[in-house]
Scaffold this motif. Structure first.
Motif, PDB file in Angstrom:
ATOM      1  N   ASP A 117      -9.045  22.467 -63.047  1.00 31.66           N
ATOM      2  CA  ASP A 117      -9.861  23.513 -62.427  1.00 31.66           C
ATOM      3  C   ASP A 117     -11.156  22.989 -61.813  1.00 31.66           C
ATOM      4  N   LEU A 118     -11.269  21.670 -61.670  1.00 31.27           N
ATOM      5  CA  LEU A 118     -12.472  21.074 -61.083  1.00 31.27           C
ATOM      6  C   LEU A 118     -12.104  20.273 -59.840  1.00 31.27           C
ATOM      7  N   VAL A 119     -12.818  20.540 -58.747  1.00 35.75           N
ATOM      8  CA  VAL A 119     -12.650  19.805 -57.496  1.00 35.75           C
ATOM      9  C   VAL A 119     -13.966  19.102 -57.201  1.00 35.75           C
ATOM     10  N   PHE A 120     -13.904  17.807 -56.926  1.00 35.70           N
ATOM     11  CA  PHE A 120     -15.092  17.016 -56.607  1.00 35.70           C
ATOM     12  C   PHE A 120     -14.966  16.523 -55.177  1.00 35.70           C
ATOM     13  N   LEU A 121     -15.910  16.926 -54.323  1.00 33.67           N
ATOM     14  CA  LEU A 121     -15.914  16.522 -52.922  1.00 33.67           C
ATOM     15  C   LEU A 121     -17.301  16.017 -52.559  1.00 33.67           C
ATOM     16  N   THR A 122     -17.364  14.945 -51.792  1.00 33.94           N
ATOM     17  CA  THR A 122     -18.646  14.503 -51.272  1.00 33.94           C
ATOM     18  C   THR A 122     -18.674  14.750 -49.774  1.00 33.94           C
ATOM     19  N   ILE A 123     -19.875  15.005 -49.270  1.00 33.43           N
ATOM     20  CA  ILE A 123     -20.034  15.264 -47.843  1.00 33.43           C
ATOM     21  C   ILE A 123     -21.112  14.333 -47.303  1.00 33.43           C
ATOM     22  N   ASP A 124     -20.698  13.422 -46.425  1.00 33.81           N
ATOM     23  CA  ASP A 124     -21.658  12.563 -45.739  1.00 33.81           C
ATOM     24  C   ASP A 124     -22.268  13.383 -44.609  1.00 33.81           C
ATOM     25  N   VAL A 125     -23.593  13.505 -44.630  1.00 29.39           N
ATOM     26  CA  VAL A 125     -24.300  14.307 -43.635  1.00 29.39           C
ATOM     27  C   VAL A 125     -24.505  13.434 -42.398  1.00 29.39           C
ATOM     28  N   THR A 126     -23.511  13.426 -41.528  1.00 32.24           N
ATOM     29  CA  THR A 126     -23.510  12.515 -40.378  1.00 32.24           C
ATOM     30  C   THR A 126     -24.722  12.720 -39.467  1.00 32.24           C
TER      31      THR A 126
END
Length: 142
Positions: free
Chosen positions: A59-68
């Motif tokens: 039930d856990l989703v880990f996403l990273t977002i590079d702020v381009t």
């Protein structure tokens, strides 16, 4: 007290896979906003990689977002990922579109989204990682 709904997004990761926020409905979502030049990001991302590998919860989703839009050169991400071979998904923001939609003002910033799709909390680098992990535990048990 109602919490704000997390702004929807549709972003592509470094492998070309598309991620939509709505595809993770009903799960706790850990979003990590970062950039390659950020010393605090360089310090915390390896620790979060260890957590990503350790916390395999359905039930856990880990996403990273590079702020381009905050990168000196968006092409630096490829070299950065060669230096730090993370296994977590790295999504590319469209400039600062998602960063701005979430009202973020600094990196790194962690955003926790509850199972109802609401923003549970936002945490900058001054918040100790064990506190964020505690919040994830609370969200997963609710």
């Amino acid at each position: 007290m109602n919490k704000p709904l997390a702004p929807s997004f549709f972003l592509t990761d470094l492998q070309g896979r598309t991620h939509r926020l709505k595809q993770y409905a009903g799960k706790v979502i850990w979003l990590e906003f970062w950039v390659t030049w950020c010393a605090a990001c360089q310090d915390t991302l390896p620790k979060k990689e260890v957590l990503f590998r350790a916390i395999q919860h359905p039930d856990l989703v880990f996403l990273t977002i590079d702020v381009t839009g905050r990168e000196a050169s968006p092409d630096r991400v490829t070299a950065f990922m060669e230096q730090f071979p993370f296994t977590f998904p790295v999504l590319r923001d469209e400039g600062t579109k998602i960063y701005d939609a979430y009202g973020i003002t600094s990196v790194p910033t962690t955003v926790l989204i509850n199972k109802q799709g609401e923003i549970h909390g936002m945490y900058d680098e001054t918040v100790p990682l064990p506190e964020v992990i505690g919040e994830i535990g609370t969200l997963l048990s609710s």
